[in-house]
Every structure is written in C-alpha cells, then in structure tokens.
Enzyme design. Structure first.
Site, PDB file in Angstrom:
ATOM      1  N   ARG A  58       0.822  -1.217   0.000  1.00 40.14           N
ATOM      2  CA  ARG A  58       0.000   0.000   0.000  1.00 40.14           C
ATOM      3  C   ARG A  58       0.853   1.263   0.000  1.00 40.14           C
ATOM      4  NH1 ARG A  58      -3.403   2.335   4.130  1.00 40.14           N
ATOM      5  NH2 ARG A  58      -2.984   0.590   5.538  1.00 40.14           N
ATOM      6  N   ASP A 185      -6.725  22.132 -10.113  1.00 39.12           N
ATOM      7  CA  ASP A 185      -6.899  21.027 -11.047  1.00 39.12           C
ATOM      8  C   ASP A 185      -6.156  21.427 -12.316  1.00 39.12           C
ATOM      9  OD1 ASP A 185      -7.749  19.232 -13.024  1.00 39.12           O
ATOM     10  OD2 ASP A 185      -9.677  18.910 -12.040  1.00 39.12           O
ATOM     11  N   LYS A 210      -5.965  11.176 -18.279  1.00 35.77           N
ATOM     12  CA  LYS A 210      -6.102  11.873 -19.551  1.00 35.77           C
ATOM     13  C   LYS A 210      -4.767  11.941 -20.288  1.00 35.77           C
ATOM     14  CE  LYS A 210     -10.353  14.069 -18.085  1.00 35.77           C
ATOM     15  NZ  LYS A 210     -10.594  13.254 -16.872  1.00 35.77           N
TER      16      LYS A 210
END
Length: 395
Positions: A58, A185, A210
């Site tokens: 993790r 963002d 993206k």
C-alpha cells in the site's frame, strides 16, 4: 534534469537504475507483502517507509516510486501521491487539510464532481463552500473568510475554458489568509504546460487518466505538492487507503515518454480547428485558451507554454433534441464519450440551461448549444471535414 528542456525531462524522469534495474523502462513490481531479510532490515524499512523504501504494497513498489519521482521532477514538487482516478485525487487532497468549521473557496467553473464533493460531502462534515468567478483575479479577497482553509482553482475552467489570473489570485490569498492551501486542477495542462508550484500554488492535481496515460485505457490521479504540504497529504492518502496498481503506474510512466510530442500535436490541431470554427457562420463563440478573444487568453499567453486538445464552441442556435441527435449521431471521426486526453477525437454537447445549473452563483452569457471537442491525433483536415459535414446537418 531541471536544466534540460521538457522533452528531455519527459523521456528521462523517474528512470534511475534503482527503478529500471538495467532495463529501459521501470520494472513492474506487483506486490502486497514485501519480505525483510532480517529484523534490522525490517526496522530500516519501517523508519523509511514514507521515503521510497519498500515496506508494504500500500506504500508502493519500485513501479510506483518511479512514477512519483518522475512527477516530482516534472512539476517541481517535494512529493507526489497516486490515486485511483482524478476525482479521488481532488477529494482526498481537500480532505487532507480540512476539518469541521473550515471554509473552502472554489471556482464556479470547477469540474462538476469536484463541486458536488464540496456541496454534498463536505457539507455533512461541517465544512462550508462558496464559489468565485474564474476571472475574478485580485478581487478574490472579497470572498475570503478568516476560516478559509482551501482555495481551489481550475484553469482553464471546465467546459467553458476560462483561464485564471493565477498570480493575482495567489498574491491576494497570501495577503489575507497566508496559511490557506491553494490547490489547482491542472489536468488540461498535463502538469507541464503550466508549472503550478512555480506560481505559488501548494498542490497541483491531475486526472492523469487523460494526457499522462494518453490512450484512454487506464485511470489514475496524481497530486504533486510542495514541502509544506507533503507529509500531511501523503499520510492522509495512506490512511484513506488510496493507491493504484503497479500496472497502471507503469502505463502512466510509459505515457510520459511521448507526452511532449502528443501535446504539440494536440496544440497544433486544436488551434487550427478553433481558428476554422471562429470563422464559421453557425458559430457564435469559440472557447479556446490559445485563441485571442477567449476569456483569459492574456493569462494563458503569459503563464502557459502551450495548449492541449480540449476546448468548446457555442452554436448560434440552440438545437432541439431531434436536431442534436442528428448532429451528434452521424460523425465519422468524432466519438461521443466522457473523459478526454487520449489519441482519439471526442465530442459532447451541453445545453445552456445545463451549464447554468452547474455554475453555482454564476451566470452564463450564451443561449446556443455548447459543443465540447477533444481534438485527437488524427489528420486535422479530416477532422475539419467531419465537423463541416456536421454543420450541414444543422438547418
């Protein structure tokens, strides 16, 4: 590598021998348990578990560490957290720094799920959110409160593509609430066309799904932050169980190697399409940051080093349902799909009333149907021909 040009950085970032083990690319290390050879080795790993030492799956493996190192090199950050998608990166970055009684100030052109997270989730935690116009600049001081903990930017804005005057906003925030965390963002700029941390922003967030992945076949989010925010962001993400699998991390690292050439093609083609649309008699307005006359174009020209492939335009006419279906259903190269940033061209439509509904405390200044395009890597003349045929279907 900071003294090298962007393409060179993209090819080499995160490719130390520690992560490649002599290969060209970083290794794909899939692991949950990581074995310690001795008690002392376990103690060493425990002490250094947050500093790129193999400890537990993790916390990451060599594959994750390579991508995180690459992102820090490219965006100039002290650390990078990986998330399963862009929305997770936004939500968990905000959660890392807020507590009951705090105030979040967010642009009203933020991605709709980012807005919804604040209005539907944070509100239940005793955190208030208010909104500001993307072109507000230094006047953002009017919206700051003594308990403002986070100022959240998105530039260009979602769908309507307004570009912030980031230096003015940052200076204003620092003058009133100097300890506030400023986030952005930064997906449209892929983290490299706008170097957010160089402008005084604390956390640069991307849906790396993206442009970094670039092939529409994996989902991942990143948050690169400065030294001030690194420990708190990192540990919150760990406690919230945020991670990505090694294969996705590898795919993202591989995407970085061609990001420079892809972005140049997206820039060139999207601007050519935008310029063509700006002259079309059925188009009322084109929203492309690199196009003169677009909202905030002067800030794009000053602060960005290029453009990606996402922009929108507004028709002079509002299409009814039948007209819209006939328009969208018959493109040969543009596909209808959410997301963007891959090699393929995409198209979606928004009616003005929908945009108005997702602009809290904001107004829209158009009445025609808005079309959002992502210009992919196809030949631009073929794309223009496909769009031209679409206009012929609007009567």
């Amino acid at each position: 590598m900071a003294d090298k040009k962007l393409d060179t950085q993209l090819v080499n970032a995160g490719r130390s021998k520690k992560y490649t083990l002599g290969a060209v690319n970083s290794v794909i290390q899939r692991a949950s348990s990581l074995v310690f050879d001795s008690v002392e080795a376990k103690k060493h790993a425990t002490r250094n578990r947050a500093n790129g030492e193999l400890f537990y799956g993790r916390r990451g493996t060599l594959t994750h560490f390579s991508l995180q190192q690459a992102m820090c090199e490219l965006e100039g950050g002290a650390g990078c957290v990986l998330f399963p998608c862009g929305a997770a990166a936004v939500a968990n970055s905000i959660l890392a720094f807020i507590e009951q009684g705090d105030h979040v100030l967010m642009t009203n052109t933020a991605y709709e799920p980012s807005q919804d997270f604040c209005s539907k989730i944070l509100s239940k935690l005793g955190v208030t959110t208010s909104w500001f116009d993307p072109l507000i600049g230094a006047d953002i001081v009017k919206h700051l409160q003594p308990n403002t903990k986070i100022v959240f930017l998105e530039s260009p804005g979602s769908i309507t593509m307004e570009v912030h005057d980031v230096p003015a906003i940052v200076a204003a925030v620092r003058s009133v609430v100097p300890d506030a965390i400023i986030m952005i963002d930064n997906t449209w700029a892929a983290g490299v066309l706008f170097k957010a941390l160089d402008f005084g922003i604390d956390v640069s967030i991307q849906a790396a799904t993206k442009y970094l992945v670039g092939h529409s076949d994996a989902m991942i989010g990143t948050a690169v932050c400065n030294a001030r925010c690194w420990e708190q962001l990192r540990e919150n993400a760990y406690l919230m169980g945020q991670m990505v699998d090694a294969d996705t991390a590898y795919i993202t690292s591989r995407g970085l190697r061609t990001l420079g050439v892809r972005l140049r093609q997206h820039h060139e083609s999207s601007l050519k399409v935008a310029e063509w649309l700006a002259e079309h008699p059925q188009v009322a307005r084109v929203n492309h940051p690199a196009l003169p006359g677009s909202k905030g174009h002067e800030f794009w020209k000053r602060d960005f080093t290029g453009s990606s492939g996402l922009f929108s335009f507004v028709l002079k006419k509002k299409l009814n349902n039948e007209e819209l279906a006939n328009y969208l259903d018959n493109f040969s190269l543009f596909s209808m799909a959410y997301s963007w940033g891959g090699y393929e061209s995409l198209i979606l439509a928004n009616q003005p009333e929908h945009i108005a509904a997702i602009r809290p405390q904001g107004e829209i200044d158009f009445s025609g149907t808005l079309i959002r395009l992502h210009i992919g890597l196809e030949d631009v003349d073929d794309l223009i021909a496909d769009l031209d045929a679409g206009f012929a279907r609007i009567v």
